[in-house]
Design an enzyme around this catalytic site. Structure first.
Site, PDB file in Angstrom:
ATOM      1  N   HIS A 170      -9.269  41.353  59.768  1.00  0.00           N
ATOM      2  CA  HIS A 170      -8.354  42.058  58.859  1.00  0.00           C
ATOM      3  C   HIS A 170      -7.850  41.193  57.718  1.00  0.00           C
ATOM      4  O   HIS A 170      -6.984  41.619  56.936  1.00  0.00           O
ATOM      5  CB  HIS A 170      -7.140  42.581  59.630  1.00  0.00           C
ATOM      6  CG  HIS A 170      -7.446  43.624  60.655  1.00  0.00           C
ATOM      7  ND1 HIS A 170      -7.342  44.976  60.413  1.00  0.00           N
ATOM      8  CD2 HIS A 170      -7.854  43.515  61.933  1.00  0.00           C
ATOM      9  CE1 HIS A 170      -7.658  45.647  61.501  1.00  0.00           C
ATOM     10  NE2 HIS A 170      -7.972  44.781  62.437  1.00  0.00           N
TER      11      HIS A 170
ATOM     12  N   LYS B  98       5.199  47.779  50.974  1.00  0.00           N
ATOM     13  CA  LYS B  98       4.287  46.993  51.825  1.00  0.00           C
ATOM     14  C   LYS B  98       4.990  45.675  52.137  1.00  0.00           C
ATOM     15  O   LYS B  98       6.012  45.361  51.556  1.00  0.00           O
ATOM     16  CB  LYS B  98       2.942  46.727  51.107  1.00  0.00           C
ATOM     17  CG  LYS B  98       3.115  46.131  49.719  1.00  0.00           C
ATOM     18  CD  LYS B  98       1.783  46.040  48.959  1.00  0.00           C
ATOM     19  CE  LYS B  98       1.273  47.393  48.497  1.00  0.00           C
ATOM     20  NZ  LYS B  98      -0.192  47.471  48.639  1.00  0.00           N
ATOM     21  N   ARG B  99       4.456  44.892  53.052  1.00  0.00           N
ATOM     22  CA  ARG B  99       5.063  43.591  53.339  1.00  0.00           C
ATOM     23  C   ARG B  99       5.125  42.805  52.040  1.00  0.00           C
ATOM     24  O   ARG B  99       4.275  42.943  51.156  1.00  0.00           O
ATOM     25  CB  ARG B  99       4.240  42.856  54.390  1.00  0.00           C
ATOM     26  CG  ARG B  99       4.363  43.414  55.794  1.00  0.00           C
ATOM     27  CD  ARG B  99       5.751  43.258  56.350  1.00  0.00           C
ATOM     28  NE  ARG B  99       6.132  41.868  56.535  1.00  0.00           N
ATOM     29  CZ  ARG B  99       6.265  41.284  57.746  1.00  0.00           C
ATOM     30  NH1 ARG B  99       6.013  41.969  58.838  1.00  0.00           N
ATOM     31  NH2 ARG B  99       6.639  40.021  57.861  1.00  0.00           N
TER      32      ARG B  99
ATOM     33  N   LYS C  54       0.213  40.137  47.354  1.00  0.00           N
ATOM     34  CA  LYS C  54       0.414  41.573  47.067  1.00  0.00           C
ATOM     35  C   LYS C  54       1.125  41.753  45.718  1.00  0.00           C
ATOM     36  O   LYS C  54       1.186  42.831  45.177  1.00  0.00           O
ATOM     37  CB  LYS C  54       1.186  42.204  48.222  1.00  0.00           C
ATOM     38  CG  LYS C  54       0.426  42.203  49.556  1.00  0.00           C
ATOM     39  CD  LYS C  54       1.312  42.711  50.698  1.00  0.00           C
ATOM     40  CE  LYS C  54       0.646  42.596  52.064  1.00  0.00           C
ATOM     41  NZ  LYS C  54      -0.370  43.635  52.338  1.00  0.00           N
TER      42      LYS C  54
ATOM     43  N   THR D  93      -3.776  50.263  53.502  1.00  0.00           N
ATOM     44  CA  THR D  93      -3.792  51.617  54.067  1.00  0.00           C
ATOM     45  C   THR D  93      -2.706  52.464  53.419  1.00  0.00           C
ATOM     46  O   THR D  93      -2.819  53.679  53.302  1.00  0.00           O
ATOM     47  CB  THR D  93      -3.588  51.559  55.601  1.00  0.00           C
ATOM     48  OG1 THR D  93      -2.530  50.641  55.888  1.00  0.00           O
ATOM     49  CG2 THR D  93      -4.850  51.147  56.309  1.00  0.00           C
TER      50      THR D  93
ATOM     51  N   LYS E  73      -2.497  56.520  51.975  1.00  0.00           N
ATOM     52  CA  LYS E  73      -1.436  57.485  52.271  1.00  0.00           C
ATOM     53  C   LYS E  73      -0.894  58.080  50.969  1.00  0.00           C
ATOM     54  O   LYS E  73      -0.613  59.268  50.882  1.00  0.00           O
ATOM     55  CB  LYS E  73      -0.323  56.797  53.088  1.00  0.00           C
ATOM     56  CG  LYS E  73      -0.788  56.337  54.462  1.00  0.00           C
ATOM     57  CD  LYS E  73       0.105  55.270  55.073  1.00  0.00           C
ATOM     58  CE  LYS E  73      -0.523  54.690  56.333  1.00  0.00           C
ATOM     59  NZ  LYS E  73       0.194  53.466  56.842  1.00  0.00           N
TER      60      LYS E  73
HETATM   61  C1  26W Z   1      -1.068  35.097  62.993  1.00  0.00           C
HETATM   62  C2  26W Z   1      -0.225  35.831  62.067  1.00  0.00           C
HETATM   63  C3  26W Z   1      -0.899  37.076  61.574  1.00  0.00           C
HETATM   64  C4  26W Z   1      -0.322  38.316  61.868  1.00  0.00           C
HETATM   65  C5  26W Z   1      -0.932  39.461  61.392  1.00  0.00           C
HETATM   66  C6  26W Z   1      -2.062  36.973  60.849  1.00  0.00           C
HETATM   67  C7  26W Z   1      -2.678  38.134  60.376  1.00  0.00           C
HETATM   68  C8  26W Z   1      -2.094  39.342  60.657  1.00  0.00           C
HETATM   69  C9  26W Z   1      -2.735  40.611  60.222  1.00  0.00           C
HETATM   70  C10 26W Z   1      -4.178  40.506  60.178  1.00  0.00           C
HETATM   71  C11 26W Z   1      -2.232  40.937  58.916  1.00  0.00           C
HETATM   72  C12 26W Z   1      -2.531  42.363  58.557  1.00  0.00           C
HETATM   73  O1  26W Z   1      -1.808  43.235  58.939  1.00  0.00           O
HETATM   74  N1  26W Z   1      -3.588  42.544  57.777  1.00  0.00           N
HETATM   75  C13 26W Z   1      -3.734  43.809  57.123  1.00  0.00           C
HETATM   76  O2  26W Z   1      -4.532  44.653  57.947  1.00  0.00           O
HETATM   77  C14 26W Z   1      -4.647  45.956  57.374  1.00  0.00           C
HETATM   78  C15 26W Z   1      -5.399  46.838  58.364  1.00  0.00           C
HETATM   79  O3  26W Z   1      -6.741  46.504  58.388  1.00  0.00           O
HETATM   80  C16 26W Z   1      -5.319  45.907  56.001  1.00  0.00           C
HETATM   81  O4  26W Z   1      -5.341  47.185  55.467  1.00  0.00           O
HETATM   82  C17 26W Z   1      -4.585  44.951  55.077  1.00  0.00           C
HETATM   83  O5  26W Z   1      -5.307  44.790  53.891  1.00  0.00           O
HETATM   84  C18 26W Z   1      -4.406  43.606  55.759  1.00  0.00           C
HETATM   85  O6  26W Z   1      -3.587  42.737  54.989  1.00  0.00           O
END
Ligand code: 26W
Length: 826
Positions: free
Chosen positions: A371, A562-563, A568, A670, A674
């Site tokens: 992701h 979004k975060r 971003k 995502t 929406k």
């Molecule tokens: C280890 C810390 C950590 C926590 C969460 C590293 C990475 C993440 C996730 C991968 C971050 C995340 O939410 N990524 C998002 O995933 C979405 C679903 O696929 C994508 O639509 C977003 O582009 C992506 O940033």
């Protein structure tokens, strides 16, 4: 499937009319009254809306449990394959509204409550939101569970029952303040505790290699207890389950310690054990790399895999060697990827399989979804910490690596550099375990989450693996559930769609294409605009309540939620607002289409610059909103505590969706989907799923700007000097941030310095193109019929972005799981 066994001789509930299963208003009312009396147990006079919420939730859960029992029985009888979605995060959002929709009992529930003197809106508002996720990854997992059930695919979501979810965000004097999310304070009516479904999880210690195999002598042992939440499909009987694990001490109370008066020792084990599932790590990209995080990951994965093998044991006539035929295990990013080593430990050490056979089963059973490409988000565990925590798994990782590198060496003889790059063990800096490599080597399928992202994955982070195993790599562009993000969030649009193109769109989103015929129809345009306007008024009421900022619905609602993260580029959005501000302040009589800039999003508590960006947005808002020369044209609001619940208010109200990440950084997005389904136009870069949104909508219905991925790479290669871009309007705008116009200049200096000197996400490089594009947006907005046409066409062409399409692709290409229709009433 903890709830497999049917209680023999239990009276089969008659379909209609029973207070536990009836779907008619009368049965529901009786179900609510029963639970008020027998489950809630409060005297009638002391009942408040939250008690009706819990009673209705329990009554709804009864109906789902009825479907659950039938679903498990059916897929067991038929011995059908089960998908297991392993995710450290499930951002489920409020459950009651979604479950009433999927059971088709919104009307009966409204009526039943009305007969009890309750307003369904008020009751729905009582539900605490289970915030067991950070953002995109967690919400995607929730959308996929809804689609798996709606597509009648047997599935189990496996995760962690955090006692405290993502923090609640308050904005104090313009700054983010984190508040503990005590979502379980009033209990959780949707979950069923399964104390009889528990597994031991070992940690630490050492291994002993004896003649008859390896013995892992743990430093401590935990117990994992399952909590099951039913996941009801839409318009079907299928009801799957989300199994979340909670940590306990094996011995919850050390009586002997207590008897010697050492009260703390008596509870010490319980307290330390519970901490494992106490709280969600609020980081959304930068990896904390904390030992507790690794224990959280190993804990839920070990419980889940032990549970899967347990189910397999119970399956009539099924053998261990059928694992890949009976279960598909999907790794939602690397967070559960320790599962590859844990399954090998269970198969080899505990079940006595040979290595090769165990390995073949493991690879055929696992799939891995990546992701993110952000280097700092790719999980690596320091070897020492990994070895101390999971000594047996380190040995297994070494053996996997030895055999893997032999394969690579055979294929690419003499290419030591390649071996170093591909090794599961990183040697650069302090030695570490590369979890993305372990997940890739241990899975038969690896996918990215948007076409561009999957391409970049093949050519960058996992290039060597894609060269070695091209057949393993595929793309699965993300999707979102139209049940929550259209039918539930946008009832006005739902009604208009049902009246215009019939009802089928909710389970076949491609049917929205039927709207194309109405894109220029003035009467339909009128209805379309009224739906949008009503949603804008609803959001404006919420913004007034939560921020005090007044947003008139005539304004162009320009939304970025979004975060908060530099890639971003919420700060690029602010630079546009400052440009408009500067133009208005320096050009007397200048008129621009009035806009409302709506922001929302949480910053990881330790993310310094992200928190400054929130302060920047609120500071600019304070000045702009209270400046009579400017506020008629510009209003800025930062909606606090962005969540699934208020997202459902925001997505339907947007005219413009800001998807402005640096090309190559947003894996998919995502939120962008929406917004599109709810008729917002997108201003964005060619990044993540924006590329496919523009393809589907048509380039003429998308506001494109910015550097493309190759241009970004070229700029980085040739050397990027942000200061070169600080001329003209941009120079003036940056000065505004440090000349006191928006408060203490020192507050924003770190941000401005970051932009002037390093600007890692090319904000300044894309500024001019962005502002020019926003001018095109203003021009387009002036032609309301033209804008409405584009809005209708975006919604009409958003069918691809349903999570049903995405999940169907996973089922066909990776999980090989077919539909199982559960008999009886839907
Ligand atoms: C280890 C810390 C950590 C926590 C969460 C590293 C990475 C993440 C996730 C991968 C971050 C995340 O939410 N990524 C998002 O995933 C979405 C679903 O696929 C994508 O639509 C977003 O582009 C992506 O940033």
């Amino acid at each position: 499937m903890t709830d497999l066994v049917q209680t023999p001789g239990a009276p089969s509930p008659e379909p209609y009319g029973h207070s536990r299963t009836g779907l008619d208003p009368d049965s529901l009312r009786r179900g609510i009254v029963d639970h008020l009396r027998y489950s809630i147990g409060r005297p009638a006079a002391a009942l408040r809306p939250e008690h009706y919420y819990r009673a209705l939730a329990l009554a709804v859960r009864d109906r789902m449990q009825d479907n659950r029992a039938a679903s498990t029985q059916t897929s067991l009888d038929l011995g059908r394959k089960i998908t297991c979605y392993l995710s450290a995060e499930f951002l489920m959002g409020p459950q009651l509204g979604a479950n009433l929709l999927n059971l088709g009992i919104e009307g009966p529930a409204r009526e039943a409550l009305a007969e009890l003197g309750q307003d369904i809106g008020e009751v729905l508002a009582c539900e605490p939101e289970p915030g067991l996720g950070n953002g995109g990854l967690g919400r995607l997992a929730a959308c996929y569970l809804d689609s798996l059930a709606t597509l009648e695919r047997p599935a189990i979501g496996y995760g962690i029952r955090y006692e405290f979810g993502i923090f609640d965000q308050e904005i104090r004097d313009g700054w983010q303040v984190e508040k503990t999310d005590n979502w379980l304070a009033q209990g959780n009516p949707w979950e069923i505790a399964k104390p009889d479904v528990s597994y031991l999880v070992r940690w630490g210690g050492f291994t002993e290699h004896t003649a008859d195999g390896v013995r892992w002598v743990p430093g401590r042992v935990l117990k994992g207890v399952a909590y099951d939440t039913p996941i009801q499909g839409y318009g079907v009987r299928t009801c799957n389950v989300l199994t979340l694990w909670s940590a306990r001490a094996v011995e919850s109370f050390a009586l002997e310690a207590f008897n010697t008066g050492d009260y703390y020792k008596a509870v010490e084990d319980e307290v330390t054990s519970e901490t494992v599932t106490k709280i969600l790590y609020p980081n959304d990209e930068p990896d904390a790399g904390k030992r507790l995080r690794l224990l959280q990951q190993y804990f839920f994965v070990s419980c889940s895999l032990q549970h899967v093998l347990h189910i397999l044991d119970d399956l009539e006539g099924a053998s261990l060697r059928e694992l890949p035929e009976r279960f598909a295990l999907q790794l939602n990013d690397t967070h559960p990827s320790i599962g590859v080593a844990e399954l090998m430990r269970l198969l080899v050490d505990e079940r006595g399989l040979g290595w090769d056979e165990a390995w073949a089963l493991t690879v055929r059973t696992f799939g891995y979804t990546n992701h993110t490409l952000l280097p700092e988000a790719l999980e690596t565990w320091p070897l020492a910490m990994f070895g101390e925590s999971l000594p047996r798994h380190l040995e297994i990782v070494y053996e996997i690596n030895r055999r893997f590198l032999d394969e690579v060496a055979a294929r690419f003889p003499g290419d030591a550099e390649r071996l170093r790059r591909m090794s599961l063990i990183g040697e650069d800096g302090d030695r570490s375990v590369r979890m993305a490599h372990l997940a890739t080597v241990g899975s038969h399928a690896v996918n990215g989450v948007a076409a561009l992202h999957s391409e970049l994955l093949r050519h960058s982070v996992l290039a060597d693996f894609a060269e070695l195993w091209p057949e393993r790599f595929s793309n699965k562009t993300n999707g979102v559930t139209p049940r929550r993000f259209v039918a539930l969030a946008n009832p006005g649009l739902r009604g208009l769609l049902d009246r215009t193109i019939g009802e089928g769109w909710l389970t076949d989103l491609d049917r929205l294409r039927g709207l194309e015929a109405f894109a220029d129809d003035p009467a339909f345009q009128q209805e379309w605009q009224e739906v949008k306007r009503a949603n804008k008024i609803r959001l404006a009421d919420y913004v007034r309540e939560t921020t005090g900022v007044e947003l008139e619905p005539e304004r162009l609602f320009d939304v970025q939620v979004k975060r908060i993260h530099e890639y971003k580029r919420q700060h690029l959005n602010v630079l546009h607002i400052l440009t408009a501000y500067h133009r208005l302040k320096t050009t007397p009589g200048l008129e621009i289409p009035p806009r409302a800039f709506v922001f929302g999003g949480k910053a990881a508590p330790g993310y310094f610059l992200a928190k400054r960006i929130i302060k920047l947005i609120t500071a600019v808002g304070d000045v702009v909103n209270n400046d009579p020369e400017v506020s008629p044209f510009l209003k800025v609001a930062f909606v606090p505590n962005f969540s699934v619940r208020n997202g459902q208010l925001i997505y339907p109200a947007a005219d413009l969706s800001e998807q402005i990440s640096t090309a190559g950084k947003e894996a998919s997005g995502t939120g962008n989907m929406k917004f599109m389904i709810n008729g917002a136009l997108t201003i964005g870069t060619l990044d993540g799923a924006n590329v496919e949104i523009r393809e589907e909508a048509g380039p003429e219905n998308f506001f494109l700007f910015g550097l493309t991925v190759p241009e970004v790479e070229e700029l980085r290669r040739t050397g990027y000097r942000p200061a070169d871009h600080v001329t003209g309007e941009l120079a003036a705008v940056l000065d505004l941030l440090t000349d006191g116009t928006f408060g203490d200049p020192e507050v924003f200096r770190p941000l401005v310095d970051n932009l002037r000197h390093s600007d890692p996400f090319l904000v300044l490089a894309d500024y001019a193109s962005f502002v020019e594009c926003q001018d095109r947006v203003d021009a387009a907005w002036r032609d309301r019929a033209g804008w409405t046409r584009m809005s209708i066409l975006n919604a009409a062409r958003s069918g691809k972005f349903s999570s049903d399409r995405a999940v169907a692709e996973y089922c066909d290409d990776i999980w090989n799981v077919g539909p199982v229709t559960v008999a009886g009433r839907p």
